[in-house]
Design a protein around this motif. Structure first.
Motif, PDB file in Angstrom:
ATOM      1  N   ALA A 117     -42.561   8.343  22.163  1.00 23.59           N
ATOM      2  CA  ALA A 117     -43.080   7.664  23.349  1.00 23.59           C
ATOM      3  C   ALA A 117     -42.159   7.868  24.543  1.00 23.59           C
ATOM      4  O   ALA A 117     -42.615   8.076  25.669  1.00 23.59           O
ATOM      5  CB  ALA A 117     -43.250   6.175  23.061  1.00 23.59           C
ATOM      6  N   ALA A 118     -40.849   7.830  24.293  1.00 29.76           N
ATOM      7  CA  ALA A 118     -39.877   7.997  25.373  1.00 29.76           C
ATOM      8  C   ALA A 118     -39.742   9.446  25.811  1.00 29.76           C
ATOM      9  O   ALA A 118     -39.648   9.745  27.004  1.00 29.76           O
ATOM     10  CB  ALA A 118     -38.515   7.451  24.934  1.00 29.76           C
ATOM     11  N   GLU A 119     -39.740  10.367  24.849  1.00 33.68           N
ATOM     12  CA  GLU A 119     -39.504  11.772  25.158  1.00 33.68           C
ATOM     13  C   GLU A 119     -40.749  12.468  25.704  1.00 33.68           C
ATOM     14  O   GLU A 119     -40.654  13.288  26.625  1.00 33.68           O
ATOM     15  CB  GLU A 119     -39.042  12.517  23.900  1.00 33.68           C
ATOM     16  N   ASP A 120     -41.911  12.142  25.130  1.00 31.83           N
ATOM     17  CA  ASP A 120     -43.127  12.886  25.465  1.00 31.83           C
ATOM     18  C   ASP A 120     -44.322  11.994  25.783  1.00 31.83           C
ATOM     19  O   ASP A 120     -45.448  12.490  25.847  1.00 31.83           O
ATOM     20  CB  ASP A 120     -43.500  13.817  24.304  1.00 31.83           C
ATOM     21  N   LYS A 131     -40.856   6.875  10.340  1.00 25.21           N
ATOM     22  CA  LYS A 131     -42.030   7.079  11.176  1.00 25.21           C
ATOM     23  C   LYS A 131     -41.960   6.200  12.429  1.00 25.21           C
ATOM     24  O   LYS A 131     -42.309   6.654  13.533  1.00 25.21           O
ATOM     25  CB  LYS A 131     -43.305   6.775  10.377  1.00 25.21           C
ATOM     26  N   ARG A 132     -41.500   4.952  12.279  1.00 27.02           N
ATOM     27  CA  ARG A 132     -41.374   4.084  13.452  1.00 27.02           C
ATOM     28  C   ARG A 132     -40.377   4.663  14.450  1.00 27.02           C
ATOM     29  O   ARG A 132     -40.634   4.678  15.661  1.00 27.02           O
ATOM     30  CB  ARG A 132     -40.938   2.684  13.017  1.00 27.02           C
ATOM     31  N   CYS A 133     -39.247   5.136  13.957  1.00 29.52           N
ATOM     32  CA  CYS A 133     -38.215   5.694  14.847  1.00 29.52           C
ATOM     33  C   CYS A 133     -38.721   6.930  15.576  1.00 29.52           C
ATOM     34  O   CYS A 133     -38.517   7.072  16.787  1.00 29.52           O
ATOM     35  CB  CYS A 133     -36.955   6.032  14.047  1.00 29.52           C
ATOM     36  N   PHE A 134     -39.400   7.816  14.861  1.00 30.08           N
ATOM     37  CA  PHE A 134     -39.902   9.033  15.497  1.00 30.08           C
ATOM     38  C   PHE A 134     -41.024   8.715  16.485  1.00 30.08           C
ATOM     39  O   PHE A 134     -41.137   9.370  17.533  1.00 30.08           O
ATOM     40  CB  PHE A 134     -40.375  10.027  14.434  1.00 30.08           C
ATOM     41  N   ALA A 135     -41.845   7.723  16.167  1.00 30.94           N
ATOM     42  CA  ALA A 135     -42.907   7.341  17.098  1.00 30.94           C
ATOM     43  C   ALA A 135     -42.322   6.784  18.388  1.00 30.94           C
ATOM     44  O   ALA A 135     -42.773   7.131  19.486  1.00 30.94           O
ATOM     45  CB  ALA A 135     -43.829   6.313  16.439  1.00 30.94           C
ATOM     46  N   LEU A 136     -41.293   5.941  18.277  1.00 34.91           N
ATOM     47  CA  LEU A 136     -40.683   5.338  19.467  1.00 34.91           C
ATOM     48  C   LEU A 136     -39.945   6.373  20.299  1.00 34.91           C
ATOM     49  O   LEU A 136     -40.018   6.360  21.539  1.00 34.91           O
ATOM     50  CB  LEU A 136     -39.740   4.207  19.050  1.00 34.91           C
ATOM     51  N   ASN A 190     -47.543   9.820  18.653  1.00 38.87           N
ATOM     52  CA  ASN A 190     -47.838  10.709  17.528  1.00 38.87           C
ATOM     53  C   ASN A 190     -46.845  11.871  17.526  1.00 38.87           C
ATOM     54  O   ASN A 190     -47.070  12.913  18.146  1.00 38.87           O
ATOM     55  CB  ASN A 190     -49.268  11.224  17.603  1.00 38.87           C
ATOM     56  N   TYR A 191     -45.773  11.666  16.797  1.00 31.60           N
ATOM     57  CA  TYR A 191     -44.654  12.611  16.795  1.00 31.60           C
ATOM     58  C   TYR A 191     -45.071  14.023  16.384  1.00 31.60           C
ATOM     59  O   TYR A 191     -44.460  15.003  16.801  1.00 31.60           O
ATOM     60  CB  TYR A 191     -43.539  12.111  15.870  1.00 31.60           C
ATOM     61  N   SER A 192     -46.107  14.152  15.575  1.00 27.76           N
ATOM     62  CA  SER A 192     -46.510  15.480  15.116  1.00 27.76           C
ATOM     63  C   SER A 192     -46.837  16.402  16.289  1.00 27.76           C
ATOM     64  O   SER A 192     -46.546  17.603  16.245  1.00 27.76           O
ATOM     65  CB  SER A 192     -47.713  15.380  14.181  1.00 27.76           C
ATOM     66  N   SER A 193     -47.430  15.862  17.336  1.00 27.95           N
ATOM     67  CA  SER A 193     -47.754  16.671  18.512  1.00 27.95           C
ATOM     68  C   SER A 193     -46.506  17.088  19.273  1.00 27.95           C
ATOM     69  O   SER A 193     -46.509  18.108  19.975  1.00 27.95           O
ATOM     70  CB  SER A 193     -48.676  15.889  19.450  1.00 27.95           C
ATOM     71  N   ASN A 194     -45.449  16.309  19.134  1.00 27.32           N
ATOM     72  CA  ASN A 194     -44.259  16.544  19.947  1.00 27.32           C
ATOM     73  C   ASN A 194     -43.409  17.712  19.460  1.00 27.32           C
ATOM     74  O   ASN A 194     -42.549  18.202  20.194  1.00 27.32           O
ATOM     75  CB  ASN A 194     -43.423  15.264  20.027  1.00 27.32           C
ATOM     76  N   TYR A 195     -43.636  18.163  18.228  1.00 31.69           N
ATOM     77  CA  TYR A 195     -42.971  19.387  17.783  1.00 31.69           C
ATOM     78  C   TYR A 195     -43.420  20.575  18.647  1.00 31.69           C
ATOM     79  O   TYR A 195     -42.688  21.547  18.811  1.00 31.69           O
ATOM     80  CB  TYR A 195     -43.299  19.681  16.318  1.00 31.69           C
ATOM     81  N   ARG A 196     -44.614  20.482  19.193  1.00 26.44           N
ATOM     82  CA  ARG A 196     -45.193  21.559  19.999  1.00 26.44           C
ATOM     83  C   ARG A 196     -44.840  21.433  21.483  1.00 26.44           C
ATOM     84  O   ARG A 196     -45.068  22.347  22.276  1.00 26.44           O
ATOM     85  CB  ARG A 196     -46.711  21.551  19.836  1.00 26.44           C
ATOM     86  N   SER A 197     -44.281  20.313  21.875  1.00 24.63           N
ATOM     87  CA  SER A 197     -44.069  20.015  23.288  1.00 24.63           C
ATOM     88  C   SER A 197     -43.058  20.957  23.948  1.00 24.63           C
ATOM     89  O   SER A 197     -42.006  21.268  23.382  1.00 24.63           O
ATOM     90  CB  SER A 197     -43.572  18.571  23.429  1.00 24.63           C
ATOM     91  N   VAL A 198     -43.378  21.397  25.171  1.00 25.04           N
ATOM     92  CA  VAL A 198     -42.442  22.143  26.007  1.00 25.04           C
ATOM     93  C   VAL A 198     -42.444  21.472  27.382  1.00 25.04           C
ATOM     94  O   VAL A 198     -43.395  21.608  28.147  1.00 25.04           O
ATOM     95  CB  VAL A 198     -42.820  23.620  26.142  1.00 25.04           C
TER      96      VAL A 198
END
Length: 313
Positions: A68-71, A60-65, A75-83
């Motif tokens: 933050a950099a990618e999107d 969870k820490r790795c995906f959160a970090l 909250n990584y759960s929102s980033n599955y939806r990101s375009v």
């Protein structure tokens, strides 16, 4: 499979001020070696609890970090939806949890797997059309998949993340005797540069294993070979700066305007954690990425969705 490197960059001026970090010599000059060795003598115990395939909190820490950099979103759960769309960086359209790109193969691989587990899904018409994708159509289909076929869509993204990034992050962190910080650094590098090794690759095209190979030049060794963890990690991150500088020069020659902040900010954060000897990647963490201030503590992490990362088991 070796994908074309995925990093996006822009300002040579900003990068040039950071380039002293890019060599082992400068890393050794800028930090007191005795202090670094003392701080990392403990170099992580090699047990399953150190690694994100077994340690769910680290995952969870790795995906959160990375989020933050990618999107700009912990909250990584929102980033599955990101375009993010087409950023005019030669990689096509960018979308998803780790920035899958239509021009580099990983988006197509993910969509192929998605189609296997969920035929006739909202994106089924896009998987064989990577070179002629409509950004508006992909965005609509991507949102539709996330909103109406959530579990399968997340599972498909996680499948590709695990295959191309997480498995190698775990494998090579174990091989090199790195702790949780080192594993995050490896995971982040795999997300941005892609997996693979090509000894003939130019610096601007270095993938993860190219970076790792160059990080042990000039006598630098990982902890598993008796080296100092801090010095090795500084050198590895430094090689990412080298690759970024090289691609930035190519981008300038081609007249491309490419984004840097999501890449260089994460590297500054990593160097800062190395300097702090935070080899266990302990919380809380305060940092800035993409001109955004972030605070990550255990309570915030605990409130993030566990289910979305469960299919990485």
């Amino acid at each position: 499979m070796k994908y074309t490197m995925k990093i996006a960059l822009s300002s040579a001026i900003a990068l040039s001020t950071l380039s002293p970090l890019t060599s082992a010599v400068h890393a050794q000059e800028q930090h007191d070696q005795h202090a670094l060795k003392q701080s990392s003598q403990k170099a992580s115990n090699v047990n399953d609890n150190n690694y994100m395939d077994k340690n769910f909190d680290l995952r969870k820490r790795c995906f959160a970090l990375v989020g933050a950099a990618e999107d700009s979103n912990l909250n990584y759960s929102s980033n599955y939806r990101s375009v993010s769309g087409d950023e005019d960086d030669g990689r096509g359209i960018t979308a998803g949890i780790i920035g899958f790109t239509s021009g580099n193969g990983d988006m197509k691989d993910m969509l192929n797997y998605y189609n296997q587990i969920s035929p006739n899904n909202p994106l089924s018409g896009d998987k064989d059309n990577m070179s002629h994708l409509s950004e508006d159509k992909l965005r609509k289909d991507w949102f539709n998949a996330f909103d109406h076929d959530h579990d399968n869509f997340v599972k498909a993204q996680n499948y590709e993340v695990k295959k191309e990034c997480m498995n190698d992050a775990v494998k090579f962190a174990k091989k090199d005797g790195l702790g949780q910080l080192g594993q995050y650094i490896y995971f982040d590098a795999l997300v941005k540069h892609g997996p693979g090794r090509d000894p003939s690759a130019s610096m601007s095209n270095w993938s993860f294993e190219d970076l790792r190979a160059h990080a042990i030049e000039n006598g630098i060794k990982p902890p598993s070979q008796g080296g100092d963890e801090a010095t090795y990690l500084q050198n590895f991150v430094g090689k990412r700066y080298d690759a970024i500088n090289a691609e930035n020069e190519e981008a300038k020659k081609e007249g491309r305007d490419m984004d840097t902040e999501g890449t260089t900010d994460r590297l500054k954060f990593q160097i800062n954690q190395i300097k702090k000897s935070n080899f266990d990647l302990k919380l809380p963490l305060d940092f800035n990425m993409n001109q955004t201030d972030f605070h990550l503590d255990q309570n915030k992490l605990n409130n993030f969705n566990d289910k979305d990362l469960a299919s990485l088991n």
